[in-house]
Design a protein around this motif. Structure first.
Motif, PDB file in Angstrom:
ATOM      1  N   PHE A  25       0.837  -1.188   0.000  1.00  0.00           N
ATOM      2  CA  PHE A  25       0.000   0.000   0.000  1.00  0.00           C
ATOM      3  C   PHE A  25       0.880   1.249   0.000  1.00  0.00           C
ATOM      4  O   PHE A  25       1.075   1.894   1.025  1.00  0.00           O
ATOM      5  N   VAL A  26       1.445   1.547  -1.168  1.00  0.00           N
ATOM      6  CA  VAL A  26       2.330   2.708  -1.271  1.00  0.00           C
ATOM      7  C   VAL A  26       1.946   3.561  -2.476  1.00  0.00           C
ATOM      8  O   VAL A  26       1.266   3.096  -3.385  1.00  0.00           O
ATOM      9  N   ALA A  27       2.435   4.802  -2.461  1.00  0.00           N
ATOM     10  CA  ALA A  27       2.212   5.711  -3.583  1.00  0.00           C
ATOM     11  C   ALA A  27       2.873   5.151  -4.836  1.00  0.00           C
ATOM     12  O   ALA A  27       3.905   4.482  -4.762  1.00  0.00           O
ATOM     13  N   GLU A  28       2.277   5.462  -5.983  1.00  0.00           N
ATOM     14  CA  GLU A  28       2.788   4.953  -7.258  1.00  0.00           C
ATOM     15  C   GLU A  28       4.257   5.312  -7.466  1.00  0.00           C
ATOM     16  O   GLU A  28       5.024   4.521  -8.029  1.00  0.00           O
ATOM     17  N   THR A  29       4.663   6.488  -7.006  1.00  0.00           N
ATOM     18  CA  THR A  29       6.057   6.906  -7.172  1.00  0.00           C
ATOM     19  C   THR A  29       7.022   5.835  -6.659  1.00  0.00           C
ATOM     20  O   THR A  29       8.104   5.644  -7.194  1.00  0.00           O
ATOM     21  N   LEU A  30       6.608   5.145  -5.584  1.00  0.00           N
ATOM     22  CA  LEU A  30       7.502   4.164  -4.968  1.00  0.00           C
ATOM     23  C   LEU A  30       7.407   2.773  -5.582  1.00  0.00           C
ATOM     24  O   LEU A  30       8.288   1.941  -5.375  1.00  0.00           O
ATOM     25  N   MET A  31       6.343   2.521  -6.340  1.00  0.00           N
ATOM     26  CA  MET A  31       6.145   1.149  -6.832  1.00  0.00           C
ATOM     27  C   MET A  31       7.326   0.626  -7.649  1.00  0.00           C
ATOM     28  O   MET A  31       7.767  -0.507  -7.423  1.00  0.00           O
ATOM     29  N   PRO A  32       7.859   1.434  -8.593  1.00  0.00           N
ATOM     30  CA  PRO A  32       9.015   0.906  -9.331  1.00  0.00           C
ATOM     31  C   PRO A  32      10.176   0.534  -8.394  1.00  0.00           C
ATOM     32  O   PRO A  32      10.849  -0.479  -8.599  1.00  0.00           O
ATOM     33  N   ASN A  33      10.380   1.335  -7.343  1.00  0.00           N
ATOM     34  CA  ASN A  33      11.439   1.034  -6.373  1.00  0.00           C
ATOM     35  C   ASN A  33      11.198  -0.260  -5.620  1.00  0.00           C
ATOM     36  O   ASN A  33      12.101  -1.052  -5.392  1.00  0.00           O
ATOM     37  N   ILE A  34       9.939  -0.425  -5.226  1.00  0.00           N
ATOM     38  CA  ILE A  34       9.573  -1.623  -4.468  1.00  0.00           C
ATOM     39  C   ILE A  34       9.776  -2.863  -5.336  1.00  0.00           C
ATOM     40  O   ILE A  34      10.277  -3.890  -4.862  1.00  0.00           O
ATOM     41  N   LEU A  35       9.387  -2.742  -6.595  1.00  0.00           N
ATOM     42  CA  LEU A  35       9.531  -3.885  -7.505  1.00  0.00           C
ATOM     43  C   LEU A  35      11.012  -4.160  -7.790  1.00  0.00           C
ATOM     44  O   LEU A  35      11.435  -5.309  -7.862  1.00  0.00           O
ATOM     45  N   GLU A  36      11.785  -3.079  -7.932  1.00  0.00           N
ATOM     46  CA  GLU A  36      13.224  -3.222  -8.159  1.00  0.00           C
ATOM     47  C   GLU A  36      13.881  -3.911  -6.956  1.00  0.00           C
ATOM     48  O   GLU A  36      14.712  -4.816  -7.096  1.00  0.00           O
ATOM     49  N   LEU A  37      13.478  -3.480  -5.770  1.00  0.00           N
ATOM     50  CA  LEU A  37      14.030  -4.060  -4.544  1.00  0.00           C
ATOM     51  C   LEU A  37      13.697  -5.547  -4.448  1.00  0.00           C
ATOM     52  O   LEU A  37      14.547  -6.378  -4.115  1.00  0.00           O
ATOM     53  N   GLU A  38      12.441  -5.860  -4.759  1.00  0.00           N
ATOM     54  CA  GLU A  38      12.008  -7.253  -4.679  1.00  0.00           C
ATOM     55  C   GLU A  38      12.835  -8.122  -5.633  1.00  0.00           C
ATOM     56  O   GLU A  38      13.303  -9.203  -5.260  1.00  0.00           O
ATOM     57  N   ALA A  39      13.034  -7.616  -6.853  1.00  0.00           N
ATOM     58  CA  ALA A  39      13.810  -8.375  -7.842  1.00  0.00           C
ATOM     59  C   ALA A  39      15.257  -8.530  -7.379  1.00  0.00           C
ATOM     60  O   ALA A  39      15.853  -9.613  -7.491  1.00  0.00           O
ATOM     61  N   ALA A  40      15.820  -7.456  -6.837  1.00  0.00           N
ATOM     62  CA  ALA A  40      17.212  -7.503  -6.378  1.00  0.00           C
ATOM     63  C   ALA A  40      17.364  -8.472  -5.212  1.00  0.00           C
ATOM     64  O   ALA A  40      18.351  -9.215  -5.128  1.00  0.00           O
ATOM     65  N   TYR A  41      16.376  -8.487  -4.321  1.00  0.00           N
ATOM     66  CA  TYR A  41      16.470  -9.384  -3.166  1.00  0.00           C
ATOM     67  C   TYR A  41      16.331 -10.842  -3.605  1.00  0.00           C
ATOM     68  O   TYR A  41      17.061 -11.719  -3.125  1.00  0.00           O
ATOM     69  N   THR A  42      15.413 -11.077  -4.534  1.00  0.00           N
ATOM     70  CA  THR A  42      15.235 -12.437  -5.051  1.00  0.00           C
ATOM     71  C   THR A  42      16.535 -12.929  -5.696  1.00  0.00           C
ATOM     72  O   THR A  42      16.963 -14.068  -5.474  1.00  0.00           O
ATOM     73  N   ALA A  43      17.186 -12.050  -6.465  1.00  0.00           N
ATOM     74  CA  ALA A  43      18.447 -12.424  -7.119  1.00  0.00           C
ATOM     75  C   ALA A  43      19.545 -12.663  -6.079  1.00  0.00           C
ATOM     76  O   ALA A  43      20.319 -13.619  -6.181  1.00  0.00           O
ATOM     77  N   ALA A  44      19.600 -11.812  -5.064  1.00  0.00           N
ATOM     78  CA  ALA A  44      20.642 -11.940  -4.035  1.00  0.00           C
ATOM     79  C   ALA A  44      20.494 -13.255  -3.271  1.00  0.00           C
ATOM     80  O   ALA A  44      21.481 -13.945  -2.995  1.00  0.00           O
ATOM     81  N   LYS A  45      19.239 -13.595  -2.957  1.00  0.00           N
ATOM     82  CA  LYS A  45      18.994 -14.829  -2.204  1.00  0.00           C
ATOM     83  C   LYS A  45      19.498 -16.054  -2.957  1.00  0.00           C
ATOM     84  O   LYS A  45      19.924 -17.033  -2.362  1.00  0.00           O
ATOM     85  N   ALA A  46      19.424 -15.954  -4.298  1.00  0.00           N
ATOM     86  CA  ALA A  46      19.827 -17.092  -5.124  1.00  0.00           C
ATOM     87  C   ALA A  46      21.335 -17.119  -5.380  1.00  0.00           C
ATOM     88  O   ALA A  46      21.852 -18.051  -5.978  1.00  0.00           O
ATOM     89  N   ASP A  47      22.027 -16.082  -4.909  1.00  0.00           N
ATOM     90  CA  ASP A  47      23.466 -15.976  -5.167  1.00  0.00           C
ATOM     91  C   ASP A  47      24.245 -16.441  -3.936  1.00  0.00           C
ATOM     92  O   ASP A  47      24.236 -15.773  -2.901  1.00  0.00           O
ATOM     93  N   PRO A  48      24.925 -17.584  -4.026  1.00  0.00           N
ATOM     94  CA  PRO A  48      25.640 -18.108  -2.850  1.00  0.00           C
ATOM     95  C   PRO A  48      26.686 -17.126  -2.311  1.00  0.00           C
ATOM     96  O   PRO A  48      26.974 -17.115  -1.118  1.00  0.00           O
ATOM     97  N   ASN A  49      27.255 -16.306  -3.197  1.00  0.00           N
ATOM     98  CA  ASN A  49      28.265 -15.352  -2.753  1.00  0.00           C
ATOM     99  C   ASN A  49      27.710 -14.308  -1.795  1.00  0.00           C
ATOM    100  O   ASN A  49      28.404 -13.842  -0.900  1.00  0.00           O
ATOM    101  N   TYR A  50      26.453 -13.933  -2.032  1.00  0.00           N
ATOM    102  CA  TYR A  50      25.814 -12.937  -1.166  1.00  0.00           C
ATOM    103  C   TYR A  50      25.740 -13.472   0.263  1.00  0.00           C
ATOM    104  O   TYR A  50      26.150 -12.809   1.220  1.00  0.00           O
ATOM    105  N   GLN A  51      25.237 -14.688   0.405  1.00  0.00           N
ATOM    106  CA  GLN A  51      25.104 -15.283   1.736  1.00  0.00           C
ATOM    107  C   GLN A  51      26.480 -15.519   2.362  1.00  0.00           C
ATOM    108  O   GLN A  51      26.682 -15.274   3.558  1.00  0.00           O
ATOM    109  N   LYS A  52      27.420 -15.940   1.535  1.00  0.00           N
ATOM    110  CA  LYS A  52      28.756 -16.251   2.037  1.00  0.00           C
ATOM    111  C   LYS A  52      29.425 -14.989   2.593  1.00  0.00           C
ATOM    112  O   LYS A  52      30.020 -14.993   3.676  1.00  0.00           O
ATOM    113  N   GLU A  53      29.299 -13.908   1.819  1.00  0.00           N
ATOM    114  CA  GLU A  53      29.896 -12.647   2.247  1.00  0.00           C
ATOM    115  C   GLU A  53      29.230 -12.155   3.535  1.00  0.00           C
ATOM    116  O   GLU A  53      29.882 -11.687   4.474  1.00  0.00           O
ATOM    117  N   MET A  54      27.899 -12.306   3.577  1.00  0.00           N
ATOM    118  CA  MET A  54      27.167 -11.880   4.772  1.00  0.00           C
ATOM    119  C   MET A  54      27.614 -12.700   5.977  1.00  0.00           C
ATOM    120  O   MET A  54      27.840 -12.152   7.057  1.00  0.00           O
TER     121      MET A  54
END
Lengths: 414, 279
Positions: A25-54
């Protein structure tokens, strides 16, 4: 009757819903950001290097794993008060999140988000903070990774959490005192969202709890689940089995969700969340959205909220700035409706008494937030048998609260 | 089904000019004054009226509209009174479209079905609900469309060509183009960029495109009216309203006139625009 799911750990759905809760439930201005974040997080979760570095940073910078500590004197003390029950009084363990770098569980989440911001090429980090622990964790990791950091903090909280304001400034963050509305955490979140709406392209909004628009509630939960995963292993090592109960304080609910989530499908484990009852639920001056609120929409998600009959958001009241928020994470709202987590509350008086007792008995000064959970341990533990293993999430340390507690005690003398 | 909003934009197209869309917060600074302002708006030159439904936590609004909402709430404004205000306005004006604008929680708590039924009876023509993106269309947008109420969506500079169809789907009445990335009242829009954006949106829809956020003067209104089908002015009106209040924040005899004077000025700006033959 509510139909129980096969697993409590599969949410949210692809649109970010936990039952009727959550969403975007956010303003349209933020929707592209929210979708970008979701995609980036999904990609990061699938990247073993991300978890390893963390994992590397969690070990060497944060200081994980945090210990699981047997609180022997508190256990003994409560066994003495378990009158009537000959063998009563649970064995109490503390999950020592207050020993993390920056002094609270907040850093677990911030590390994950800041590493995500780096992957996304965002150089400007904004955050909201209540007690200042999330702000300090964000300022700390921005310093470590060389990012700009702006922390929004309600003017009331700036006053009552001065040590943390100073810490953030020393760490190089800009602290913006928010003068709108009730000048506490919810208003800090409004201002952070306004900043994000204005600076969409270069800014990463590092939310501090399991609330906000999807994917934040699930993402922050994932980062905090290390608390529960470690607890499972540590309890297995210490006692050879799972704990019998878990208990944690809940404002937005990230420390609680981090402890609870890995145990949700272990039906034998009782789970208690403790909200801040402020002056008492019946006074209306509290921060217990489950006990005193109902479902509504704020800050990007549907969840239990404190509000008036016209849907206007009410001000929350708690001695603990970290719990002083009129909402709760949407997954907690769903777990409440499912009956999987039992929600209790503790007043300011009870939290301060527990703060004092824990300090004197265990040599650990807890933050006022987990002191709310400790307050309920005081009456839950004596009701349990001696072989009952109870884990309290000691989510933060109390250095920041010394002035608040002193002022509270002074006001009681008068 | 044509609505008052469709009819008003069609009539203005015939006239060859853009619409002046004015935003006022209902109940600011009190119910009676805001009703008097709303009643005076069409004569001053407003073609469509947006009425704010006050909310404690308006996350996309700047200081001017935040303060207006808090003034209204402090004066006792509620959703029931907001709908009553529309009803009283509608009793004397059956042509000027009314669009309610605000945040979802007060509607959700009022009850979506009851809200739509009461809004239709009161004479509401459209809704703008800032925190309901297309992803949440099932909440209010689809029920509103089914009930015959226009659901007007915001498109922003961050709404790229890939996202635009999602935003325009289920939008009706008009498209509200937010000319800046930011909160209401923050910065002046760049007329050149706005005209390019309007042209971009028009490639995706036949709906009228109104432009707002940051429009303050007759000259800015004129420049935007050359390309857009409507110019939305909000924070500037709220600012003159606030400046007319006494020290206690109460209305003065100047309050209504302060707002209508600026509306008249903006209306002249809109009417002075040389329309670029779009379409």
């Amino acid at each position: 009757m509510t139909v129980q799911p096969n697993s409590y750990r599969t949410g949210p759905d692809e649109r970010g819903h936990f039952g009727i809760y959550g969403g975007r439930f956010v303003a349209e201005t933020l929707m592209p950001n929210i979708l970008e974040l979701e995609a980036a997080y999904t990609a990061a979760k699938a990247d073993p290097n991300y978890q390893k570095e963390m994992d590397g940073h969690l070990a060497t910078y944060v200081g994980r794993p945090s210990p699981l500590y047997f609180a022997e004197r508190l256990t003994q003390h409560l066994r003495q008060t378990a009158s009537g029950l000959s063998d009563g009084g649970a064995k109490i363990y503390f999950k020592r999140e207050e020993l993390n770098h920056t002094g609270a569980h907040k850093v677990n989440n911030v590390l994950g988000q800041i590493m995500l911001a780096l992957r996304m090429g965002k150089k400007r980090i904004i955050a909201e903070t209540g007690a200042g622990m999330h702000g300090v964790a964000t300022a700390t990791l921005c310093a470590k990774f060389g990012l700009d950091c702006i922390v929004y903090m309600g003017a009331v909280d700036v006053e009552r959490q001065q040590p943390n304001v100073l810490r953030m400034k020393i760490l190089g963050a800009e602290v913006r005192a928010v003068e709108s509305g009730s000048k506490t955490l919810k208003d800090a979140m409004n201002e952070a969202l306004r900043d994000w709406v204005t600076n969409v392209s270069d800014t990463f909004y590092c939310i501090g709890t399991v609330a906000g628009p999807h994917p934040y509630p699930a993402m922050v939960r994932d980062f905090q689940c290390i608390i529960g995963r470690e607890t499972r292993e540590q309890m297995q090592a210490a006692e050879g089995r799972l704990p019998d109960s878990l208990i944690a304080c809940i404002g937005g609910g990230s420390n609680a969700m981090g402890l609870f989530h890995p145990f949700l499908d272990d039906r034998s484990v009782e789970i208690y969340g403790v909200e801040a009852a402020g002056h008492g639920i019946t006074t209306g001056l509290h921060a217990a959205s489950i006990a005193g609120g109902r479902p509504g929409v704020l800050h990007g998600n549907r969840t239990y909220l404190l509000m008036d009959a016209d849907g206007q958001i009410a001000e929350a009241h708690s001695i603990s700035a970290g719990l002083d928020y009129p909402g709760i994470g949407p997954e907690h709202a769903w777990l409440k409706d499912m009956g999987r987590v039992e929600f209790l509350s503790a007043t300011d008086d009870e939290a301060v008494a527990a703060f004092q007792l824990c300090s004197k008995l265990e040599g650990i000064i807890p933050a006022l937030e987990p002191a709310h959970a400790l307050a309920r341990v005081m009456d839950l533990a004596p009701q349990k048998p001696k072989d009952h293993l109870m884990v309290v999430n000691l989510s933060g340390r109390g250095d920041k609260d010394l002035a608040s507690v002193q002022a509270f005690l002074e006001s009681k003398k008068r | 089904m044509t609505t008052r909003i469709d009819r008003r934009f069609a009539a203005l197209k015939q006239e060859g000019r853009a619409a002046l869309v004015t935003f006022i917060m209902t109940g600011d600074p009190d119910y009676d004054t805001s009703l008097a302002i709303v009643k005076a708006l069409p004569k001053a030159g407003a073609d469509l009226i947006e009425l704010g439904m006050p909310f404690t936590d308006p996350m996309a609004d700047g200081p001017a509209i935040q303060a207006a909402g808090l003034r209204a709430l402090a004066a006792g404004q509620t959703m029931i009174k907001t709908l009553k205000l529309v009803r009283e306005f509608r009793a004397g004006d059956s042509d000027t479209p009314i669009v309610l604008m605000g945040y979802y929680n007060p509607i959700y708590i009022y009850g979506v079905d009851k809200f739509l039924a009461d809004a239709i009876v009161a004479g509401v023509d459209g809704l703008i609900v800032v925190d309901l993106p297309p992803e949440e269309d099932g909440e209010l947008c689809l029920p509103a469309l089914k009930a015959g109420v226009n659901f007007i969506r915001l498109a922003t500079p961050t709404t790229d060509d890939k996202r635009l169809p999602t935003v325009l789907n289920n939008t009706s009445g008009f498209v509200y183009y937010v000319s800046i990335t930011g909160i209401t009242g923050a910065a002046a829009p760049d007329a050149g960029k706005v005209s390019a954006a309007v042209a971009r949106i028009k490639r995706h829809t036949k709906l009228p495109v109104a432009v707002g956020f940051g429009v303050r003067t007759a000259e800015q209104a004129r420049a935007i009216a050359e390309n857009a089908d409507g110019v939305v002015v909000g924070s500037a009106l709220i600012d003159v309203l606030r400046a007319s209040l006494d020290k206690a924040g109460k209305a003065t005899p100047e309050t209504v006139k302060a707002v209508t004077d600026l509306v008249a000025d903006l209306a002249q700006g809109v009417r002075a625009a040389k329309r670029v033959a779009a379409e």
